[in-house]
Write an enzyme that holds these catalytic residues in place. Sequence first.
Site, short mmCIF file in Angstrom:
data_model
loop_
_atom_site.label_atom_id
_atom_site.label_comp_id
_atom_site.label_asym_id
_atom_site.label_seq_id
_atom_site.Cartn_x
_atom_site.Cartn_y
_atom_site.Cartn_z
N PRO A 1 -3.59 -6.07 -5.71
CA PRO A 1 -3.12 -4.91 -4.92
C PRO A 1 -3.49 -5.07 -3.46
CG PRO A 1 -5.14 -4.35 -6.11
CD PRO A 1 -4.85 -5.79 -6.41
N GLU B 1 11.74 -2.54 11.17
CA GLU B 1 11.27 -1.37 10.44
C GLU B 1 10.21 -0.69 11.29
OE1 GLU B 1 9.66 -3.44 6.88
OE2 GLU B 1 10.57 -1.81 5.79
N LEU C 1 11.45 -6.99 -0.45
CA LEU C 1 10.94 -7.12 0.92
C LEU C 1 11.37 -5.96 1.81
CD1 LEU C 1 11.58 -10.97 1.15
CD2 LEU C 1 9.58 -9.76 0.26
N GLY D 1 6.51 -6.44 -0.47
CA GLY D 1 5.83 -6.37 0.81
C GLY D 1 6.77 -6.78 1.92
N SER D 2 6.20 -7.29 2.99
CA SER D 2 7.01 -7.59 4.17
C SER D 2 7.83 -8.87 3.98
CB SER D 2 6.09 -7.75 5.38
OG SER D 2 5.21 -8.83 5.15
N TRP E 1 0.80 -1.22 0.00
CA TRP E 1 0.00 0.00 0.00
C TRP E 1 0.83 1.26 0.00
CZ3 TRP E 1 1.84 2.46 4.14
CH2 TRP E 1 2.33 1.68 5.19
N ASN E 2 2.17 1.16 0.22
CA ASN E 2 2.92 2.42 0.42
C ASN E 2 3.23 3.15 -0.88
OD1 ASN E 2 4.80 0.49 -0.25
ND2 ASN E 2 6.32 1.15 1.23
N GLU F 1 14.27 -4.76 -9.79
CA GLU F 1 13.22 -4.12 -10.60
C GLU F 1 13.81 -2.85 -11.20
OE1 GLU F 1 9.84 -3.83 -7.86
OE2 GLU F 1 9.05 -5.61 -8.85
P1 NAP Z 1 2.52 -7.00 3.57
O1 NAP Z 1 1.65 -7.09 4.74
O2 NAP Z 1 3.52 -8.07 3.36
O3 NAP Z 1 1.56 -6.89 2.31
C1 NAP Z 1 2.04 -6.80 0.99
C2 NAP Z 1 1.03 -7.43 0.07
O4 NAP Z 1 0.90 -8.82 0.39
C3 NAP Z 1 -0.37 -6.83 0.19
O5 NAP Z 1 -0.99 -6.85 -1.07
C4 NAP Z 1 -1.04 -7.81 1.12
O6 NAP Z 1 -2.44 -7.82 0.98
C5 NAP Z 1 -0.45 -9.11 0.63
N1 NAP Z 1 -0.56 -10.23 1.57
C6 NAP Z 1 -0.72 -10.21 2.91
N2 NAP Z 1 -0.80 -11.48 3.39
C7 NAP Z 1 -0.68 -12.30 2.31
C8 NAP Z 1 -0.70 -13.73 2.15
N3 NAP Z 1 -0.83 -14.57 3.19
N4 NAP Z 1 -0.58 -14.22 0.89
C9 NAP Z 1 -0.45 -13.39 -0.16
N5 NAP Z 1 -0.43 -12.05 -0.07
C10 NAP Z 1 -0.53 -11.51 1.16
O7 NAP Z 1 3.32 -5.63 3.53
P2 NAP Z 1 2.72 -4.17 3.64
O8 NAP Z 1 2.51 -3.89 5.09
O9 NAP Z 1 1.58 -3.97 2.72
O10 NAP Z 1 3.91 -3.32 3.05
C11 NAP Z 1 4.95 -2.87 3.81
C12 NAP Z 1 6.16 -3.77 3.62
O11 NAP Z 1 6.55 -3.78 2.24
C13 NAP Z 1 7.34 -3.25 4.37
O12 NAP Z 1 8.03 -4.31 4.97
C14 NAP Z 1 8.19 -2.61 3.27
O13 NAP Z 1 9.55 -2.52 3.58
C15 NAP Z 1 7.93 -3.53 2.13
N6 NAP Z 1 8.24 -2.87 0.85
C16 NAP Z 1 9.31 -3.30 0.15
C17 NAP Z 1 9.65 -2.67 -1.04
C18 NAP Z 1 10.82 -3.12 -1.84
O14 NAP Z 1 10.89 -2.77 -3.01
N7 NAP Z 1 11.74 -3.89 -1.29
C19 NAP Z 1 8.87 -1.63 -1.51
C20 NAP Z 1 7.77 -1.21 -0.76
C21 NAP Z 1 7.46 -1.87 0.43
P3 NAP Z 1 -3.39 -6.91 1.94
O15 NAP Z 1 -2.71 -5.59 2.08
O16 NAP Z 1 -4.63 -6.83 1.14
O17 NAP Z 1 -3.49 -7.64 3.22
#
Ligand code: NAP
Length: 487
Positions: A185, A390, A260, A237-238, A160-161, A467
Amino acid sequence: MTMLNQLKSAGWLREANYINGAWTGADDQRTLAVQDPGTGQDIGTIPWSGASDTRCAIDAADKAFKDWSTTTAAERAGFLHRMAAVIREHSEQLASLLTLEQGKPLAEARAEIALGADYVQWFAEEARRINGQIIPSPWKGRQLQVTCEPVGVVGAISPWNFPFSMLSRKVAPALAAGCTIVVKPSEFTPYCGLLWGVLAEKIGLPAGVVNVVTGDAAAIGGELTGDARVRKLTFTGSTRIGKLLYQQSAASMKKLSLELGGNAPFIVFDDADLEQAVEGAIAAKFRNSGQTCVCSNRIYVQDSIYEVFAQRLAERVATLRVGNGFDADVKQGPLINEAAVTKVQAHVADAQAKGGRVLVGGKRHALGGTFYEPTVIAGATHDMLIAHEETFGPVAALFRFTSEQEAIDAANATEFGLSAYFYSRDLARAHRVARALESGMVGVNVGIITSEVAPFGGVKDSGLGREGGRFGIDEYLNLKYISLGGL
Ligand code: NAP
């Protein structure tokens, strides 16, 4: 008409899945309400889809792959150039949609939309440079050739960020390579994900090439990873969810990109330009209210300049205006949700309990909701939560160091390795420290490093793959070696 109604009536905010070129609800008609984090008000609903809708999207992507993968590079480049043009032409509407669902200041939203267009254009250009290779043959009468083929159907899961630009660097290279895609998304910012369906429709992409499904993350993720027709998963994501998806993808041996979490160090040496270092720290720490994967939690400052740097940073942070992203001059929007505020509060409380001194901020903002005061904490130490996790919020923690080696060791003392920054005017030190940092990306005397022309990605628990840049398209290609005999 309100801006929300304008976005809906102009078709930029779509409250449906985009599957096989059609806008559809969830198979059981379930929906989820989506809120504006700036006001807490509902802005719309999305389908709460699960495995069966995802399967329909994979069916569509699989069917579309046959024709899309045989289009010429020039045809695919043409589609992507048109897509970039549409994004630029409507950038104000798209930026408004982004601020509405994500909360970030409009100026940052505009920059994110522009970056998204840049990624699409970059991969439009790269589509025409997917070259193979002829290898000098060790055998007489043979030609050894290497060709690049699209991997197949791609599953893309995004956070979402940066809900628009994160997908631009997944959708565009996938299409450029000749792949089709199913996007999921985040439920917190689904409309910027659904925009890729809107864009696909506007430029006349064939049905099934781009599909977007919203809803139950675990169910959609389970289907995307479990279906062997999906040959590639790209996830941002995380680290926790990334590792789960890595495991789930093992059974069908998918190609993976995992972008991640991070916990970036930001080192200020005593030979740095102090004012530039303060501005760099603001950029690296407070963009998107500290909710970026390349944000720095840990700011290491050398002894002799520690107090003056701390004072200058605190003064500067105190000037950051907090408010609704649509208000003029706002530099800090709300955090995405209440859980995000709870995490920030826990990190600040933990730091204070362990001797940290709050120089500015340190509590919820008087605006209420999910607004939090931009915060600087001095006297940070490595036993604090903020040193290891984080924070994903507007909190800068200042650590003190004496020697260069001590700073490098502390910077590397984390399981993450996404980005790192340092400020120094010593050329030899710049090279030495850049090499020593265990990180996929390093900013030297800069606080912002992301660009469509450069490879973005991490090492260690920050993930796999890159990427953007000329490497970004490789993630969507398989190499085929053909040994042609009898010549
Ligand atoms: P997240 O909780 O891991 O969610 C990321 C995505 O995964 C969302 O679409 C989420 O859906 C989905 N998701 C959650 N549980 C899942 C599951 N069991 N199976 C499949 N998909 C699942 O992370 P976030 O809180 O949205 O984002 C923040 C994290 O992203 C931070 O750790 C940040 O550092 C990381 N990030 C990394 C980068 C990079 O390029 N390295 C860039 C941006 C962000 P829902 O939101 O619908 O639950």
